[in-house]
Enzyme design. Structure first.
Site, mmCIF file in Angstrom:
data_model
loop_
_atom_site.group_PDB
_atom_site.id
_atom_site.type_symbol
_atom_site.label_atom_id
_atom_site.label_comp_id
_atom_site.label_asym_id
_atom_site.label_seq_id
_atom_site.Cartn_x
_atom_site.Cartn_y
_atom_site.Cartn_z
ATOM 1 C CE LYS A 1 -3.915 1.946 2.660
ATOM 2 N NZ LYS A 1 -4.787 1.722 3.836
ATOM 3 C CB SER B 1 -8.053 3.744 3.073
ATOM 4 O OG SER B 1 -7.201 3.099 4.000
ATOM 5 C CB SER C 1 -8.274 0.790 5.830
ATOM 6 O OG SER C 1 -8.976 1.993 5.747
#
Ligand code: GLN
Length: 479
Positions: free
Chosen positions: A70, A145, A169
């Site tokens: 990420k 997210s 997330s």
């Protein structure tokens, strides 16, 4: 090769018998990404110049296997943006601890995945780099997210990806895209090099189609780190030892608040079927209450935003990333760089957090939220006295349409109700695919006591072995 049908172990086997090399695996991944990402936008940066390890130690199954990270986890010499304009030219000069560990295990970091700006969001629509599309239906969000990591894994661009979870997330996008994702206990995995959002809530974790793949990667990245004072010195077990075990006698708590009115009936049905499956196979189901659940959304948004407003002070236009040019004085540099560099959702959180921490309001908001947080922790302690895991849905809905909720922050926040508590209490939690509703995947959430990731892997691998959800292929990618 179709990565979707592979696992870390199957790739390890192919590397061992010489039918593929690590460099070929990397190349194969890059061409898959080139093809699929036109539709998905799961990656912000594809790391084409990655140094693929040679002299692989193939006694370690991770060696030579491609993985995505990420984009709020810093990577030495590879652009790291946190999904924000303010960091869109930020080139870190060091690796996050988790990245060093992936490299020590000779994994190939093929790219940095798209995400909501500074991990604030539940749909990936707040990213400066554009929305990510759900591989099951391209008109829907992948969740957030960690939506880029979720779409990359679900579509078969990579076998596994790292995500971060401050309030859901990792779990919510895993639920929306039909994959497994685990947020470990707070302090289990080093946050050093994770761009901070809410420091008392953030944890890095793993997302993958198969439960075993996440167990292997988590074993590699967990552990004490002298660069993160909140990491635990407790020994890290090999999480694969918890897979494929008998669940007879396992004590499973089902909180009434998690099966309540806010959860869509078709989701409840899938979840109830999974609970029945556990019961039929010897688990003991206990109906319990987490009475402070109704306060978790405001508690989380006050604490998370307060910590974010403090953490994001460092983005001043001077030290990192974007700097506004049309400026007259120092204050102008700060104001214009932040005004132009941050998106709306980030500004909303900074304002909320600054307000909640300000003199005169601190006691009413931040302090009160911290007190309620303690009550939420007590709720969990009480349940784990007599139970091994707490289960329920991961999210009250399946993936919603792109554009459907982004203009209504309160609805978006309210949907986090089932994932937030685990972060406030610091306990480990995961989402495992349970079935389909409205033609979209439904995730089953499993929470356990501090440092008992083992029980989560036990339950998740059992569910996976029964429903074999990984055999389903996302249908939204077909032309
Ligand atoms: N949706 C939550 C938020 O917007 C969770 C985000 C996260 O876990 N990083 O804050």
């Amino acid at each position: 090769m179709n990565i979707s049908n592979e696992t870390i172990d199957s790739l390890n086997q192919k590397l061992k018998d010489g039918s593929v090399t690590a460099q070929e695996l990397a190349n194969e991944t890059f061409s898959t990404i080139a093809k699929k990402d036109e539709k998905l936008n799961a990656f912000i940066t594809v790391n084409k110049d990655v140094e693929v390890a040679t002299d692989l130690d193939l006694s370690n199954p991770l060696a030579g296997v491609p993985i995505a990270v990420k984009d709020n986890i810093v990577t030495d010499g590879v652009k790291t943006t946190a999904g924000s304009h303010i960091l869109d030219n930020f080139m870190p000069v060091y690796d996050a601890t988790v990245v060093s560990k992936l490299k020590e295990n000779q994994m190939t970091i093929v790219g940095k995945t798209n995400m909501d700006e500074f991990a604030m969001g539940a749909s990936n629509e707040t990213s400066y780099f554009g929305e990510v599309h759900n591989p099951w239906n391209l008109t829907k969000v992948p969740g957030g997210s960690s939506g880029g990591s979720a779409a990359a894994v679900s579509s078969g661009e990579v076998i596994a990806a790292l995500g971060s979870d401050t309030g859901g997330s990792i779990r919510q996008p895993s639920s929306f895209t039909g994959i497994f994702g685990i947020k470990p206990t707070f302090g289990r995995v080093s946050r050093w090099g994770l761009i901070a959002f809410g420091s008392s809530l953030d944890q890095i974790g793993v997302m993958s189609k198969r439960v075993r793949d996440s167990a292997q990667v988590l074993t590699a990245i967990a552990g004490y780190d002298d660069k993160d004072a909140t990491t635990s010195k407790r020994e890290v077990p090999d999480y694969t030892q918890f897979l494929n075990q008998d669940i007879t006698g396992l004590r499973v708590a089902v909180p009434e608040e998690y099966m309540g009115a806010g959860v869509k009936p078709e989701i409840k049905e899938v979840i109830q079927n999974t609970i029945d499956l556990l019961e039929q196979n010897g688990a003991v189901i206990n109906h319990v209450s987490l009475p402070h659940t109704k306060y978790v959304v405001p508690t989380y948004y006050l604490i998370g935003s307060s910590e974010a407003s403090s953490n994001l002070q460092r983005f001043d236009g001077i030290r990192y990333g974007f700097r506004a040019t049309d400026v007259n004085n120092l204050e102008d540099v700060y104001v214009k760089s932040r005004s132009e560099g941050f998106g709306d959702e980030v500004k909303r959180r900074i304002m909320l957090g600054t307000f909640a921490l300000s003199a005169g309001y601190y006691d009413a908001y931040f302090k009160k939220a911290s007190q309620i947080r303690t009550l939420i922790v007590e709720d969990f302690k009480e349940i784990f006295k007599d139970n091994d895991v707490i289960v329920g849905p991961t999210s009250p809905t399946t993936a919603f349409g792109i554009g459907e909720e982004i203009s209504d922050p309160l609805t978006m926040y309210a949907n986090d109700i089932l994932t937030i508590s685990a972060n406030l209490a610091g306990v480990p939690a995961a989402s495992v695919p349970a079935g389909m509703a409205d033609e979209m995947p439904v995730g089953f959430q499993i929470m356990a006591n501090h440092f008992d990731e083992g029980s989560i892997f036990k339950v998740a691998s059992f569910i996976e072995s029964q429903n074999k959800f990984y055999e389903k292929t996302p249908t939204g990618m077909e032309d």
